[in-house]
Scaffold this motif. Structure first.
Motif: not given
Length: 621
Positions: A250-251, A254-255, A257, A260, A279, A283, A286
């Motif tokens: 997940h981390e 998120e880099t 996003f 995206s 994603e 989101n 969470a």
């Protein structure tokens, strides 16, 4: 160069294939137009058919005489009946399929169908005269005449593919978008919108470590979709696997996003609520530390794997890094990245219940052009559109399936009366009569209809009659057969159900939740010999009808009550605007959708009970 066809079908996906096959089988001359003959019936997303509620739809297509069930059976690599732990209204068949064989079987089936011709080229528009479709126009300027046209354009109408900050035109990876049709339909007065869907990466199965995953076997005794004898159940199956994302995955996701297309606003269309991208899931949820990933083989002989649950439009480098942090994927090799696709659709409130458009006569829409998602939903619409295009050409009454007839009826009724602002997916919860609309009785509900319209064969009809009659005989015999305490109480104790104190019928015993029909064989040797004469299908059907008899009867009574409204027809040119007592919203919605019956009017969002009462009074006058 071309004759005038009864039906032209534009697009050869699941909807187009069913439409072309149905119309041709019913005697219409059909031209199937596709941009690429090598991608007929392509499984654009996951290599599977059926699932919750969707499996019921495949069975209904088969019962009516469509081909999706047979094609699924011929290309199946695994079968599972979902929700067996729940009641029979929830049981849903699902198959894992060989992607290449599925497409091949569909093409061979269409080529073997008399009355189907093919043309490989992009269709850029329709030809219309006096608000009636007269044919299609192709990219090189050829005009082909037809009595009716079925548009099944899928995700190709002005399709745009998104991978991170990259975007390019396309209806599917490696295939061009379709241009011209949307613009023409809008000029004719149609309302259009945008939707999106997505697909996950495909990976090399040889690079995965399956020892770190949970294996998912098929059913021990696999069934099939089709009620016909065209195929036998699987004797060998391929396994699937389950693994999970984690905090590190997940981390890493998120880099990306900020790049995206979903989060930076480049995608305007709404995506499927019940099949979100990875994603979107991390989101929206969470608080969850992991999400399930299904690892699905693409076929018998290929090493390609479909990563179900990892749908994404993030940049390909982020996809790759995050995917390699999933258990079992540490050394994964990617065949191609996941992507999102944005495309045009036409709100289905512009259609009749036959799927014919209200604005242009003899023009039909089916599949994702109507705002739906899923192979099964598309195929069922294609079937209905093809049937009705053929019936209208033959000047016969249309086929309209009611909500109490089939999940297909629920699907179409929902689309026409409620519309959809996001890709529509079928669920059992959408059907108020789901105990009547089970996967096991689709043939009993629909084969006679399929036969009457010239689609289901006489052999199919006879097989259905045999099933119905054998089931009725078994139920009647179980009502007549009696058991006494001394002979069965020991066996009843063994299956953890209460002893009986007096002579009762076997049927009453079977109504108990703890007693299955196979348990009856342990009660009495003669009963065992008798039951062994019946097939598994007949015994299961009898058991369901006996156990749920009172509930089924209540649903049938409700259907009969509502049928009065369904039979109350509204004149085609009824002037809703001339009724001052109707609410402003009621007038607007009724005038737009033009319901055919009072029952249909009652299900339109925005038409109040007061509006319905007023309308009933005016119709009575």
């Amino acid at each position: 160069m071309f004759p005038k066809y009864d039906v032209i079908v534009v697009g050869a996906g699941h909807a187009g294939c069913e439409a072309a096959h149905a119309a041709a089988k019913m005697g219409s001359s059909v031209l199937l137009c596709t941009m690429n003959m090598n991608t007929i019936a392509q499984m654009s997303c996951n290599p599977a058919m059926g699932g919750v509620a969707k499996g019921q739809i495949v069975r209904e297509i088969d019962a009516l005489g469509g081909m999706s069930g047979i094609i699924s059976d011929k290309s199946m690599i695994q079968f599972r009946m979902l929700n067996r732990s729940k009641g029979p209204a929830m049981w849903s068949p699902r198959s894992q399929n060989d992607r290449m064989r599925f497409a091949e079987e569909w093409r061979l089936a269409l080529e073997a169908t008399p009355n189907v011709d093919f043309w490989q080229e992009m269709v850029t528009g329709i030809t219309v005269k006096d608000s009636r479709v007269t044919g299609v126009r192709t990219g090189i300027g050829i005009e082909i005449e037809a009595n009716s046209v079925v548009l099944t354009n899928g995700t190709f109408l002005n399709g745009i593919i998104h991978i991170g900050e990259k975007q390019f035109g396309g209806g599917r990876t490696g295939e061009s978008a379709a241009k011209g049709i949307t613009e023409q339909l809008v000029s004719l007065g149609f309302e259009s919108g945008r939707m999106k869907t997505g697909t996950p990466p495909r990976v090399d199965g040889r690079s995965l470590d399956y020892s770190k995953m949970e294996i998912q076997y098929g059913d021990e005794n696999p069934e099939k979709f089709s009620y016909s004898d065209s195929t036998a159940p699987l004797k060998e199956q391929r396994s699937c696997w389950i693994t999970y994302t984690n905090k590190e995955v997940h981390e890493t996701l998120e880099t990306g996003f900020d790049r995206s297309p979903m989060f930076n606003g480049r995608i305007q269309g709404l995506g499927p609520r019940y099949c979100p991208s990875i994603e979107d899931k991390i989101n929206r949820f969470a608080e969850r530390e992991r999400h399930q990933i299904f690892v699905e083989p693409e076929g018998w002989d290929t090493v390609e794997i479909y990563v179900n649950g990892f749908s994404t439009s993030l940049p390909e480098d982020v996809q790759f890094k995050a995917m390699r942090k999933i258990a079992g994927f540490e050394n994964a090799k990617m065949f191609r990245p996941g992507y999102a696709i944005e495309y045009d659709f036409f709100p289905p409130t512009q259609l009749k219940l036959t799927l014919e458009t209200q604005l242009v006569e003899n023009l039909y829409f089916a599949g994702q052009i109507n705002g739906t998602t899923g192979y099964e939903e598309a195929a069922s619409q294609g079937l209905v559109a093809g049937i009705n295009a053929s019936l209208k050409t033959q000047e016969k009454d249309p086929l309209i399936l009611k909500r109490s007839d089939a999940y297909i009826g629920v699907l179409i009724d929902d689309l026409i009366n409620k519309g959809t602002e996001e890709p529509y997916r079928m669920f059992t919860s959408r059907a108020e009569f789901r105990l009547l609309l089970r996967q096991d009785n689709a043939d009993l509900r629909l084969t006679d209809i399929g036969y009457q319209i010239g689609l289901a064969s006489e052999e199919r009809l006879e097989k259905m009659h045999s099933k119905r009659d054998e089931t009725a005989k078994l139920i009647n015999d179980l009502k007549q057969k009696k058991v006494v305490p001394d002979e069965v109480n020991e066996a009843l104790n063994a299956i953890n159900t209460a002893e009986i104190k007096e002579k009762i019928s076997v049927e009453k015993l079977l109504k108990r939740p703890q007693v299955g029909i196979n348990d009856l064989k342990t009660l009495d040797k003669d009963l065992e010999i008798y039951l062994n004469k019946y097939s598994k299908e007949i015994m299961e059907q009898a058991e369901i009808q006996i156990k749920y008899d009172s509930y089924i009867e209540k649903e049938q009574q409700m259907v009969e009550k509502l049928s009065n409204m369904e039979n109350y027809r509204i004149p085609i040119k009824f002037d809703y605007l001339a009724i001052p007592a109707l609410s402003a919203e009621g007038k607007q919605k009724l005038n737009k959708i033009r319901p055919e019956t009072l029952g249909q009017a009652s299900r339109i969002s925005g038409v109040s009970p007061a509006d319905l009462s007023i309308l009933t009074v005016y119709l009575g006058k």
